[in-house]
Design a protein around this motif. Structure first.
Motif, mmCIF file in Angstrom:
data_model
loop_
_atom_site.group_PDB
_atom_site.id
_atom_site.type_symbol
_atom_site.label_atom_id
_atom_site.label_comp_id
_atom_site.label_asym_id
_atom_site.label_seq_id
_atom_site.Cartn_x
_atom_site.Cartn_y
_atom_site.Cartn_z
ATOM 1 N N LEU A 39 41.385 60.118 39.603
ATOM 2 C CA LEU A 39 40.720 60.077 40.899
ATOM 3 C C LEU A 39 39.424 59.274 40.862
ATOM 4 C CD1 LEU A 39 41.235 63.762 42.106
ATOM 5 C CD2 LEU A 39 42.479 61.709 42.827
ATOM 6 N N GLY A 40 38.856 59.152 39.676
ATOM 7 C CA GLY A 40 37.634 58.361 39.548
ATOM 8 C C GLY A 40 37.836 56.901 39.911
ATOM 9 N N ALA A 41 39.085 56.450 39.878
ATOM 10 C CA ALA A 41 39.370 55.058 40.219
ATOM 11 C C ALA A 41 39.001 54.741 41.656
ATOM 12 C CB ALA A 41 40.848 54.757 39.980
ATOM 13 N N PHE A 42 39.025 55.764 42.525
ATOM 14 C CA PHE A 42 38.746 55.507 43.934
ATOM 15 C C PHE A 42 37.288 55.140 44.178
ATOM 16 C CE2 PHE A 42 42.715 57.828 44.195
ATOM 17 C CZ PHE A 42 43.391 57.123 45.177
ATOM 18 N N SER A 43 36.420 55.411 43.206
ATOM 19 C CA SER A 43 35.019 55.018 43.365
ATOM 20 C C SER A 43 34.860 53.500 43.317
ATOM 21 C CB SER A 43 34.159 55.653 42.266
ATOM 22 O OG SER A 43 34.521 55.157 40.985
ATOM 23 N N GLU A 44 35.872 52.803 42.773
ATOM 24 C CA GLU A 44 35.832 51.350 42.705
ATOM 25 C C GLU A 44 36.945 50.724 43.540
ATOM 26 O OE1 GLU A 44 35.906 50.233 38.607
ATOM 27 O OE2 GLU A 44 33.790 50.726 38.317
ATOM 28 N N ALA A 45 37.429 51.467 44.513
ATOM 29 C CA ALA A 45 38.542 50.961 45.327
ATOM 30 C C ALA A 45 38.179 49.681 46.063
ATOM 31 C CB ALA A 45 38.982 52.035 46.325
ATOM 32 N N GLY A 46 36.890 49.491 46.342
ATOM 33 C CA GLY A 46 36.462 48.288 47.032
ATOM 34 C C GLY A 46 36.718 47.010 46.242
ATOM 35 N N LYS A 47 36.911 47.148 44.927
ATOM 36 C CA LYS A 47 37.149 45.985 44.073
ATOM 37 C C LYS A 47 38.630 45.688 43.890
ATOM 38 C CE LYS A 47 32.938 46.602 41.270
ATOM 39 N NZ LYS A 47 32.423 46.723 39.878
ATOM 40 N N TRP A 48 39.487 46.578 44.375
ATOM 41 C CA TRP A 48 40.913 46.416 44.111
ATOM 42 C C TRP A 48 41.471 45.120 44.677
ATOM 43 C CZ3 TRP A 48 42.970 52.068 45.260
ATOM 44 C CH2 TRP A 48 42.524 52.907 44.232
ATOM 45 N N ARG A 49 41.024 44.737 45.868
ATOM 46 C CA ARG A 49 41.544 43.502 46.466
ATOM 47 C C ARG A 49 41.176 42.283 45.620
ATOM 48 N NH1 ARG A 49 39.532 42.896 52.334
ATOM 49 N NH2 ARG A 49 40.594 40.894 52.157
ATOM 50 N N ASP A 50 39.936 42.253 45.110
ATOM 51 C CA ASP A 50 39.525 41.138 44.261
ATOM 52 C C ASP A 50 40.328 41.107 42.967
ATOM 53 O OD1 ASP A 50 37.664 40.233 46.047
ATOM 54 O OD2 ASP A 50 35.929 41.107 45.023
ATOM 55 N N GLU A 51 40.531 42.270 42.380
ATOM 56 C CA GLU A 51 41.290 42.334 41.130
ATOM 57 C C GLU A 51 42.752 41.941 41.370
ATOM 58 O OE1 GLU A 51 42.067 45.368 37.350
ATOM 59 O OE2 GLU A 51 40.920 46.061 39.108
ATOM 60 N N ALA A 52 43.307 42.396 42.491
ATOM 61 C CA ALA A 52 44.685 42.045 42.823
ATOM 62 C C ALA A 52 44.821 40.550 43.083
ATOM 63 C CB ALA A 52 45.148 42.841 44.044
ATOM 64 N N PHE A 53 43.841 39.970 43.755
ATOM 65 C CA PHE A 53 43.889 38.530 43.997
ATOM 66 C C PHE A 53 43.861 37.765 42.680
ATOM 67 C CE2 PHE A 53 41.566 34.485 44.555
ATOM 68 C CZ PHE A 53 42.514 33.814 45.315
ATOM 69 N N ALA A 54 43.028 38.210 41.743
ATOM 70 C CA ALA A 54 42.967 37.548 40.437
ATOM 71 C C ALA A 54 44.325 37.619 39.730
ATOM 72 C CB ALA A 54 41.881 38.179 39.573
ATOM 73 N N LEU A 55 44.994 38.763 39.829
ATOM 74 C CA LEU A 55 46.319 38.905 39.231
ATOM 75 C C LEU A 55 47.320 37.985 39.916
ATOM 76 C CD1 LEU A 55 48.386 40.277 37.378
ATOM 77 C CD2 LEU A 55 48.496 42.166 39.041
ATOM 78 N N TRP A 56 47.272 37.941 41.241
ATOM 79 C CA TRP A 56 48.146 37.049 42.023
ATOM 80 C C TRP A 56 47.925 35.592 41.636
ATOM 81 C CZ3 TRP A 56 46.876 33.223 45.669
ATOM 82 C CH2 TRP A 56 47.912 32.802 46.512
ATOM 83 N N TYR A 57 46.679 35.218 41.519
ATOM 84 C CA TYR A 57 46.294 33.846 41.190
ATOM 85 C C TYR A 57 46.845 33.455 39.810
ATOM 86 C CZ TYR A 57 42.949 29.877 41.413
ATOM 87 O OH TYR A 57 42.354 28.641 41.467
ATOM 88 N N ARG A 58 46.628 34.335 38.808
ATOM 89 C CA ARG A 58 47.123 34.038 37.461
ATOM 90 C C ARG A 58 48.644 33.923 37.455
ATOM 91 N NH1 ARG A 58 43.953 38.523 36.184
ATOM 92 N NH2 ARG A 58 41.807 37.947 35.663
ATOM 93 N N THR A 59 49.301 34.798 38.187
ATOM 94 C CA THR A 59 50.761 34.824 38.198
ATOM 95 C C THR A 59 51.346 33.544 38.765
ATOM 96 O OG1 THR A 59 50.719 37.247 38.455
ATOM 97 C CG2 THR A 59 52.783 36.118 39.006
ATOM 98 N N LEU A 60 50.721 33.001 39.805
ATOM 99 C CA LEU A 60 51.242 31.808 40.477
ATOM 100 C C LEU A 60 50.510 30.534 40.072
ATOM 101 C CD1 LEU A 60 51.774 33.175 44.119
ATOM 102 C CD2 LEU A 60 53.421 33.039 42.243
ATOM 103 N N ASN A 61 49.639 30.621 39.078
ATOM 104 C CA ASN A 61 48.771 29.484 38.790
ATOM 105 C C ASN A 61 49.532 28.237 38.346
ATOM 106 O OD1 ASN A 61 46.096 28.393 38.665
ATOM 107 N ND2 ASN A 61 46.274 28.416 36.438
#
Length: 263
Positions: A39-61
């Motif tokens: 549940l502690g992960a939700f304290s950084e939920a605001g960063k999830w979109r940035d982290e997901a975008f980085a994963l998306w970017y690497r995957t399709l780079n």
């Protein structure tokens, strides 16, 4: 006529594939965060979109590298000189194309913290340690830029490869970037803008709803060409190029050029 309609429909459905990867990246990021931190992960939920975008970017780079290497981008990057401000360098895809003999120093301004390690690694790989400074900031953060000596009239070249689509206040950013250029300084860009076709623009308006949320704040329906032109007086607006061989209804048409600030 029938062939053109089929081509249009194929084009209009093309965002589906990258959006599938973006949804997967967001799901994977959220699930990994909750699984590892509870549940502690939700304290950084605001960063999830940035982290997901980085994963998306690497995957399709690999796709992005192929697309850009077959375009005007390598030639444009190689024309950068002096003190360079690179906007949103991401994974550092453009770094190998710099002509290091023309460069005094490069400042790469990257807002997404999850791309910073990849960017540092690319700087080292290309032998630019000491000549390329990574700044974790938005280009709108003038205080951070000033702390690195980036002041009005201090930059020889600004490089923007598909970054204007994601600025929250693009008109204001364009005008501030213009101020940073020295007289005779140049803005080098390769961007996407509004389609020339009314129907395509409406389709992009619809796709922009999930696209903007899932793909790093990118706006498919932004009039980037107008924004760059209106940043300030330019010597050579006629230097802006487009791919005239593409259908007028193409989604997100690219345009590029090297605009010079008057002396």
């Amino acid at each position: 006529m029938a062939s053109t309609i089929r081509q249009r429909l194929t084009s209009y459905l093309s965002p589906i594939e990258p959006l599938k990867y973006a949804i997967w990246a967001l799901y994977t990021t959220c699930w990994n965060a909750i699984r590892t931190r509870g549940l502690g992960a939700f304290s950084e939920a605001g960063k999830w979109r940035d982290e997901a975008f980085a994963l998306w970017y690497r995957t399709l780079n690999a796709h992005f590298v192929r697309m850009e290497s077959g375009s005007a981008v390598p030639h444009l990057v190689a024309s950068a000189e002096g003190v360079v401000l690179e906007l949103g360098p991401g994974l550092g895809n453009q770094i190998p194309s710099f002509d290091q003999t023309k460069i005094r120093h490069i400042y790469g301004v990257e807002l997404n913290e999850f791309l910073i390690p990849d960017l540092h690694a690319k700087v080292t790989e290309c032998g630019l340690d000491g000549k390329y400074t990574v700044i974790h900031s938005g280009v709108e953060d003038t205080d951070t830029l000033e702390a690195h000596g980036i002041l009005p009239g201090s930059i020889d070249t600004i490089l923007s490869i598909q970054t204007f689509c994601s600025f929250s206040q693009p008109e204001a950013v364009a005008k501030e970037l213009y101020k940073l250029l020295k007289p005779g300084g140049k803005l080098i860009f390769w961007e996407h803008s509004l389609s020339h076709d009314f129907v395509t623009r409406r389709v992009d308006d619809l796709w922009n709803i999930p696209w903007n949320f899932l793909v790093g704040g990118c706006n498919r329906n932004r009039d980037t060409l107008r924004i760059i032109k209106s940043a300030g007086p330019w010597e050579n607006l006629d230097a802006i190029e487009e791919n005239r061989g593409e259908p007028h209804w193409r989604m997100m048409p690219r345009f590029w050029g090297v605009l010079v600030k008057p002396q």
